[in-house]
Design a protein around this motif. Structure first.
Motif, PDB file in Angstrom:
ATOM      1  N   UNK A 173      -7.395  20.780  35.759  1.00 51.98           N
ATOM      2  CA  UNK A 173      -7.503  19.287  34.726  1.00 51.98           C
ATOM      3  C   UNK A 173      -8.532  20.366  33.525  1.00 51.98           C
ATOM      4  N   UNK A 174      -8.545  20.348  33.025  1.00 47.30           N
ATOM      5  CA  UNK A 174      -9.425  21.328  31.975  1.00 47.30           C
ATOM      6  C   UNK A 174     -10.823  20.924  32.224  1.00 47.30           C
ATOM      7  N   UNK A 175     -11.174  19.733  32.758  1.00 49.25           N
ATOM      8  CA  UNK A 175     -12.499  19.386  33.177  1.00 49.25           C
ATOM      9  C   UNK A 175     -13.163  20.375  33.767  1.00 49.25           C
ATOM     10  N   UNK A 176     -12.049  21.091  34.879  1.00 49.94           N
ATOM     11  CA  UNK A 176     -12.742  22.292  35.425  1.00 49.94           C
ATOM     12  C   UNK A 176     -12.634  23.670  34.597  1.00 49.94           C
ATOM     13  N   UNK A 177     -12.562  23.256  33.510  1.00 53.62           N
ATOM     14  CA  UNK A 177     -12.001  24.898  33.227  1.00 53.62           C
ATOM     15  C   UNK A 177     -13.665  25.122  32.998  1.00 53.62           C
ATOM     16  N   UNK A 178     -14.173  26.294  32.179  1.00 54.34           N
ATOM     17  CA  UNK A 178     -15.558  26.295  31.664  1.00 54.34           C
ATOM     18  C   UNK A 178     -15.390  27.857  30.989  1.00 54.34           C
ATOM     19  N   UNK A 179     -15.687  28.579  30.034  1.00 62.48           N
ATOM     20  CA  UNK A 179     -16.050  29.126  29.239  1.00 62.48           C
ATOM     21  C   UNK A 179     -16.998  30.328  29.318  1.00 62.48           C
TER      22      UNK A 179
END
Length: 128
Positions: free
Chosen positions: A66-72
């Motif tokens: 899920x995109x909520x679990x991604x961090x730049x």
């Protein structure tokens, strides 16, 4: 005869000068010019949200994340050597023009992805 030569030279100079000026009277910018120049990109080390969204979309569409679990974790302005962002596949044809863009590193805490993009996020390629 001398005046004739001077007039001809003057006409040539004015014609050449007129051809070199840019015509933006129709309100559009030439498509070959980037919307963000390299100097601006170097001063702003944060990639535009559209670029981040394109990278997140690629990660989530190719993984069960899920995109909520991604961090730049890192963004870096770059100039890529070609339209394939320096990541051409075997037998792939790429435009031979410099492309302004971004190198984006993203993690979900377990996996790290490194992406190359153009400045708008229309072209997105995974580096690793």
């Amino acid at each position: 005869m001398r005046k004739f030569c001077l007039c001809c030279c003057l006409v040539i100079v004015i014609s050449v000068w007129g051809c070199q000026s840019s015509d933006t009277s129709n309100g559009t910018q030439p498509t070959s010019e980037p919307t963000i120049n390299q100097e601006t990109m170097n001063k702003n080390t944060e990639a535009p949200q559209a670029v981040i969204d394109a990278v997140f979309n690629d990660i989530t569409s190719n993984n069960t994340i899920e995109s909520e679990n991604l961090q730049v974790t890192q963004t870096e302005a770059n100039t890529w050597p070609d339209g394939c962002l320096g990541l051409a596949k075997p037998d792939e044809m790429c435009t031979q023009a410099l492309v302004e863009g971004w190198r984006i590193t993203v993690t979900d805490g377990q996996t790290t992805w490194v992406y190359r993009t153009d400045q708008t996020g229309q072209t997105v390629r995974t580096e690793s």
